[in-house]
Design an enzyme around this catalytic site. Structure first.
Site, PDB file in Angstrom:
ATOM      1  N   GLU A  94      71.707  59.192 107.645  1.00  0.00           N
ATOM      2  CA  GLU A  94      72.172  60.520 106.965  1.00  0.00           C
ATOM      3  C   GLU A  94      71.726  60.376 105.661  1.00  0.00           C
ATOM      4  O   GLU A  94      71.996  59.501 104.988  1.00  0.00           O
ATOM      5  CB  GLU A  94      73.348  60.851 107.519  1.00  0.00           C
ATOM      6  N   CYS A 107      71.919  62.244  97.817  1.00  0.00           N
ATOM      7  CA  CYS A 107      72.500  61.049  98.081  1.00  0.00           C
ATOM      8  C   CYS A 107      71.909  60.224  99.383  1.00  0.00           C
ATOM      9  O   CYS A 107      71.780  60.962 100.585  1.00  0.00           O
ATOM     10  CB  CYS A 107      74.006  61.467  98.466  1.00  0.00           C
ATOM     11  N   CYS A 114      76.545  49.548 108.292  1.00  0.00           N
ATOM     12  CA  CYS A 114      77.162  49.015 107.126  1.00  0.00           C
ATOM     13  C   CYS A 114      77.810  47.729 107.380  1.00  0.00           C
ATOM     14  O   CYS A 114      78.408  47.818 108.271  1.00  0.00           O
ATOM     15  CB  CYS A 114      78.099  49.562 106.051  1.00  0.00           C
ATOM     16  N   CYS A 118      85.126  48.513 104.910  1.00  0.00           N
ATOM     17  CA  CYS A 118      86.150  49.349 104.053  1.00  0.00           C
ATOM     18  C   CYS A 118      87.082  50.198 104.941  1.00  0.00           C
ATOM     19  O   CYS A 118      86.430  51.071 105.678  1.00  0.00           O
ATOM     20  CB  CYS A 118      85.321  50.260 102.821  1.00  0.00           C
ATOM     21  N   CYS A 121      86.179  54.042 105.196  1.00  0.00           N
ATOM     22  CA  CYS A 121      85.085  54.866 105.135  1.00  0.00           C
ATOM     23  C   CYS A 121      84.577  54.841 106.640  1.00  0.00           C
ATOM     24  O   CYS A 121      84.614  53.921 107.428  1.00  0.00           O
ATOM     25  CB  CYS A 121      84.149  53.960 104.535  1.00  0.00           C
ATOM     26  N   CYS A 339      81.339  62.034 100.838  1.00  0.00           N
ATOM     27  CA  CYS A 339      81.259  60.362 100.739  1.00  0.00           C
ATOM     28  C   CYS A 339      82.129  59.788 101.737  1.00  0.00           C
ATOM     29  O   CYS A 339      83.339  60.352 102.024  1.00  0.00           O
ATOM     30  CB  CYS A 339      82.112  60.094  99.122  1.00  0.00           C
TER      31      CYS A 339
END
Ligand code: SAH
Length: 346
Positions: A94, A107, A114, A118, A121, A339
């Protein structure tokens, strides 16, 4: 058996020129094709109208152009646009267009999923599937630039590597993409308008400094206390704050570029005076500023944004210590484009 054709955009300009010479053509043909591939973002060899039909056919026989496809575009009530981008192997990443009064920011993602974990997230839940190629990163920027012109009547002005993935764990490809974005043969954007955001991989921050990169650095700090940071960003156990600090000091000494710390204040996690005091100390290690980011809830409600009293305390204490602090409002929440919300939910 069909021969697997090569991705033509994996070639440098020099390699492309050499290819044409080997074919008995002029090296200059390589320049023309290169311009089509990058500056003009051609999706197919047929688009290359100043190249002869035979040459186009020859290219078609030897290469593919793995252009990304914007599969789905969602527009938020605040003007934010989220693209679900399909890659040549059908994986999806995305990217987001964030308009403000004065700028349009892209962005972009650097990896599919990933590898970091975290806790706050959404992308972390996807696991890392693979790194993005330089052209896949570049194409996301081009797609957003086009949308910016179409829907906001102005070109893209800024880029942040704050989409999916950890850019410093795909460093070479991110660097190659930025080279293309900033080169006059690509988009010709100033590197000063590009921010690479990292969770903080010390050895790669040092490498960036050694490479004398010209873009800006943001570090997702979220806590300046090892114990707290490790509890929300587990890789901090491997790369503790002392290593991060040393790398950032090295970065500043070499680049003279101020660092931005991204920081979310969560209820019961980092909302006490001792947390702010630790941040103030950390900010003294190298010239820096703090961006307090609003928390964008992800499904399970384990984390909650701290109340405005805690946020005010952060601002007051940081300002009293002459540290620049900004409070950043979230954009595009209604389409899960903010975010930490990028998780291919569609
Ligand atoms: N891996 C890189 C870039 C991707 S994350 C990095 O860690 O910096 C981009 C930014 O969004 C980071 O500052 C990250 O800490 C922040 N972020 C992640 N999840 C978030 C959430 N749910 N709400 C607000 N910010 C979040």
């Amino acid at each position: 058996m069909e021969i697997k054709k090569k991705d033509i955009r994996a070639l440098t300009k020099e390699q492309l020129r050499e290819f044409f010479v080997k074919q008995g053509d002029k090296a200059f043909r390589g320049n023309q094709v290169y311009e089509w591939l990058w500056q003009k973002s051609a999706h197919s060899f047929e688009d290359m109208t100043n190249i002869s039909l035979d040459t186009r056919q020859m290219l078609q026989d030897n290469f593919v152009i793995n252009h990304i496809k914007v599969d789905q575009m969602q527009r938020s009530s605040d003007g934010t646009i989220k693209n679900a981008v399909r890659l040549h192997d059908d994986l999806i990443v995305e990217s987001v267009l964030i308009p403000t009064a004065t700028r349009t920011t892209a962005c972009v993602s650097s990896q599919v999923g990933c590898s970091l974990d975290c806790k706050f997230c959404a992308t972390a839940r996807l696991k890392r599937m693979r790194n993005l190629n330089p052209d896949e990163i570049y194409d996301q920027v081009v797609a957003i630039d086009n949308e910016s012109r179409l829907y906001h009547n102005r070109p893209l002005s800024n880029i942040v590597f704050m989409g999916m993935g950890e850019p410093l764990m795909n460093y070479n490809n991110v660097l190659k993409a930025i080279d293309k974005i900033t080169s006059p043969e690509g988009l010709g954007m100033s590197p000063k308008r590009i921010v690479v955001s990292t969770s903080g991989v010390p050895k790669m921050i040092k490498k960036m400094a050694d490479d004398e990169v010209k873009f800006k650095l943001a570090v997702s700090l979220h806590s300046a206390i090892d114990e707290v940071r490790t509890s929300i960003m587990p890789f901090n156990a491997t790369f503790p704050l002392s290593d991060l600090r040393e790398a950032l000091q090295y970065w500043y000494a070499k680049t003279k570029n101020r660092i931005t710390y991204e920081y979310v204040v969560w209820d019961g996690i980092n909302d006490k005076r001792k947390d702010v005091d630790a941040l103030v100390e950390f900010c003294k290690f190298a010239p820096s500023k703090v961006n307090l980011i609003e928390y964008n809830p992800i499904d399970d409600g384990e984390f909650q944004q701290a109340n405005s009293r805690a946020l005010d305390m952060y601002v007051d204490v940081l300002e009293a210590n002459n540290i620049t602090v900004t409070v950043r409002r979230s954009r595009g929440k209604d389409i899960d484009a903010a975010c930490g919300q990028l998780a291919n939910k569609g």
